[in-house]
Design an enzyme around this catalytic site. Sequence first.
Site, mmCIF file in Angstrom:
data_model
loop_
_atom_site.group_PDB
_atom_site.id
_atom_site.type_symbol
_atom_site.label_atom_id
_atom_site.label_comp_id
_atom_site.label_asym_id
_atom_site.label_seq_id
_atom_site.Cartn_x
_atom_site.Cartn_y
_atom_site.Cartn_z
ATOM 1 N N SER A 101 57.964 48.115 22.129
ATOM 2 C CA SER A 101 56.474 48.135 22.869
ATOM 3 C C SER A 101 55.615 49.145 22.177
ATOM 4 C CB SER A 101 56.784 49.920 23.919
ATOM 5 O OG SER A 101 55.616 50.087 24.276
ATOM 6 N N CYS A 152 57.872 73.252 32.019
ATOM 7 C CA CYS A 152 56.192 73.395 33.038
ATOM 8 C C CYS A 152 55.681 71.924 32.299
ATOM 9 C CB CYS A 152 55.931 74.390 32.112
ATOM 10 S SG CYS A 152 56.438 76.322 32.805
ATOM 11 N N THR A 195 49.825 34.445 33.082
ATOM 12 C CA THR A 195 49.127 34.137 32.581
ATOM 13 C C THR A 195 49.785 35.349 30.987
ATOM 14 O OG1 THR A 195 47.385 33.124 33.384
ATOM 15 C CG2 THR A 195 46.768 34.155 31.311
ATOM 16 N N GLN A 251 61.690 53.362 20.800
ATOM 17 C CA GLN A 251 61.316 54.283 19.646
ATOM 18 C C GLN A 251 61.966 53.131 18.290
ATOM 19 O OE1 GLN A 251 58.844 56.517 19.667
ATOM 20 N NE2 GLN A 251 58.918 57.027 21.682
ATOM 21 N N HIS A 307 52.727 49.842 21.746
ATOM 22 C CA HIS A 307 51.513 51.006 21.819
ATOM 23 C C HIS A 307 52.951 51.899 21.068
ATOM 24 C CE1 HIS A 307 53.077 53.970 24.740
ATOM 25 N NE2 HIS A 307 53.444 52.762 25.549
ATOM 26 N N GLY A 317 57.359 48.424 27.897
ATOM 27 C CA GLY A 317 58.448 48.382 27.017
ATOM 28 C C GLY A 317 59.756 49.051 28.658
ATOM 29 N N THR A 318 59.278 49.352 29.463
ATOM 30 C CA THR A 318 59.299 49.532 30.935
ATOM 31 C C THR A 318 59.502 48.553 31.179
ATOM 32 O OG1 THR A 318 58.257 51.651 31.027
ATOM 33 C CG2 THR A 318 59.618 50.939 33.098
ATOM 34 N N ASN A 320 64.046 59.254 22.270
ATOM 35 C CA ASN A 320 62.324 59.226 21.997
ATOM 36 C C ASN A 320 62.169 60.968 22.200
ATOM 37 O OD1 ASN A 320 63.506 58.688 24.586
ATOM 38 N ND2 ASN A 320 61.757 59.751 25.681
HETATM 39 C C1 LIG Z 1 62.629 55.148 24.722
HETATM 40 C C2 LIG Z 1 61.405 54.207 25.861
HETATM 41 N N1 LIG Z 1 61.909 53.229 26.398
HETATM 42 C C3 LIG Z 1 60.722 52.798 26.925
HETATM 43 C C4 LIG Z 1 58.957 53.340 27.456
HETATM 44 C C5 LIG Z 1 58.430 52.864 28.142
HETATM 45 O O1 LIG Z 1 57.736 51.932 26.805
HETATM 46 P P1 LIG Z 1 56.238 51.492 28.242
HETATM 47 O O2 LIG Z 1 55.087 53.063 28.393
HETATM 48 O O3 LIG Z 1 55.454 50.119 26.958
HETATM 49 O O4 LIG Z 1 56.489 51.316 29.395
HETATM 50 C C6 LIG Z 1 59.164 54.615 26.218
HETATM 51 C C7 LIG Z 1 58.222 55.070 25.660
HETATM 52 O O5 LIG Z 1 57.571 55.743 26.391
HETATM 53 C C8 LIG Z 1 60.233 55.006 25.207
HETATM 54 O O6 LIG Z 1 60.424 55.920 24.442
#
Ligand SMILES: Cc1ncc(COP(=O)(O)O)c(C=O)c1O
Lengths: 291, 390
Positions: free
Chosen positions: B198, B324, B236, B178, B200, B71-72, B150
């Site tokens: 994303s 924390c 790839t 999300q 996962h 996702g990032t 999130n």
């Molecule tokens: C709103 C949101 N954007 C982006 C990400 C990042 O996704 P990834 O962990 O696949 O890089 C997350 C996950 O933590 C997320 O909750």
Amino acid sequence: MWDYTPTVKEHFLNPRNVGDIPDADAVGEVGSLACGDALKLYLKLDDDKDKIVDAKFQTFGCASAIASSSALTEMVKGKTLDEALAISNQDIAEFLGGLPEEKMHCSVMGQEALEVAIAKYRGHEVKPHDHDHDHGPAYPDQEGTIVCKCFGITDVFLKKVIETNKLTTAEQVTHFTKAGGGCGGCIPRIKELIAEVMGKQESEEPRKRPEKLSNMKKMQMIQEVLERDIRPLLWADGGDLELIDIDGPKVQVAFRKACAGCSSSGFTSRVVEQKLRDLVAEDIVVEEVAA
Amino acid sequence: MKEIYLDNNATTKVDEAVFEEMRPYFCELYGNPSSMHFFGGQVQQKVDEARKRVAALLGASPDEIIFTACGTESDNAAIRSALEVFPEKRHVITSRVEHPAVLTQCRNLTQKGYRVTEIGVDSEGRLDMAELKAAVDADTAIVSLMYANNETGVIFPIEEAAAIVKAKGALFHTDAVQAVGKVPINLAASKIDLLSLSGHKLHAPKGIGVLYLRRGTPFRPFMVGGHQEKSRRAGTENAAAIIALGKACELAGQNMAIENSQVKALRDRLQTELMARIPHARINGGAAERLPNTVNIAFEFVEGEAILLLLNELGICASSGSACTSGSLEPSHVLRAMGVPFTCAHGSIRFSLSRYTTAGEIDTVIRELPPIIAHLRQMSPFGREFLKKQ
Ligand SMILES: Cc1ncc(COP(=O)(O)O)c(C=O)c1O
Ligand code: FES
């Protein structure tokens, strides 16, 4: 995952001495809801008003803050006030088998509450100071001027923590006091304070130059002295240096930022040389090279 | 100890069927999808199938789907592309509550001389639409707003925002990491130009993502090299993970109803019961439209990490926006942007459910959490003062 020692976890899960002492002789309060942790410490003294016979606490904070408070109350019981005052935050951390470095501020909070309680009991005027930050001061009874507005931490307090814990980087200071962990605006001032404390320590108890050194050891010591004693001083003026090479007694360094090319840098390399001669070996020659 | 996993916004269990789907593509069918021989070709076919499955879930067409590593990466690629496509435009808009995958990048842009506007939210976490409308101008290259948050689960009116943005000629990107699989998204009838997801977060493995790129949208790749993904993302293909994601998207489509009935009912029960049993608590974003699986509750006078560690002792996995645990010393930027008082922000806990969450697990939390909060309050100087007043 949490990397707490079994002792930290045990004191968190089964904290000793939670509560209050209605007729306490001494009460110390530090921290605030806004800062994320706070501790109220109660001490009860014997009839001679010398020995601590009971201690209780209330803590708002994370697991290590609760464990540190619990440890502190166990440590002070049976001690005289002077003995209790000798307890350092390191002692609290050691009692717990160590704290993760970024949680050291929890042990500092405990030590501070103890100091405040005893100072108040002894009638020291602990005067609140003016401040203009977001949320109340972490340690309302601290002397000095606020350095970190985000967490309400004063210079006097910071210097004390830097000195007792021999801190050398701004990051460590953040771990131990939180200062610098918010907007970061106070970090330059924290670096200055580190440099001030280090300068002072030098004059108080001069470190001894070792008699004989292997080459490896010598190179290691040169690096150490540069990191610990010299770079923080340069940072305070917005400068820095880099170690380029060590060849026998010859030490080549390059100055950066405020120091590079400024007229005083010749002087600075002499200062570096003197420091290295004092602390490592008499024959060291410092040469300045272009970065 | 059996875990009670209520941290599905952090990551999810890989569905068994998804795992079975990807399993052959490691030791047996390991060919490179770009190869000319049959051995690579059969992998290419499965990658194509996965692309269709992802597209179907989003109402997109397969050629609009670009596989990425996470996702990032999708978030980074979307924003960087827009800036390269419109070098003369020097303004970027996002919100104050974005995931760091977007926010860090935008904040770094200010150092490169870009103007960055972070749109605020109200106390319930709802986007300030008036501020958005006023902020978009001819200089704006891209607007990036998350579909759902999130930490709180609050859903933004993304279509409405996209319409405002498109009217001014800027590109519109949404981080839907999300939202995908939990709320229906139909990109065929949408003004969204770019969308990130994303794997996962929807029962596929970690390390696989998608950037949706509307057909006709100008694009400059983030990763350059080979011709994979029609030269829009070189490297790839992570074939096994892509195939897994395809299956996960197919299942997500089938299970969307479950997310919004069964999962939502459990979430609602959890929040209703906790609020009834624990005084001085509030749901962060409680009045806003939210994801069906997320609840974020602030417990006054106590600190989040302590709550989490006590829950952890019972095998209950949740997360917290407290200082924390956020790796910094201040509470989460999302809760601060919402103006959640400091008295609450430090004690905020997020529970995020999935279709694997059971009623029994929720009952355990409902039973175990109130005494934990009471125990910590009784230990806290602020909690005691408040208990005394009662
Ligand atoms: C709103 C949101 N954007 C982006 C990400 C990042 O996704 P990834 O962990 O696949 O890089 C997350 C996950 O933590 C997320 O909750
Ligand atoms: S002033 Fe110290 S962190 Fe903000």
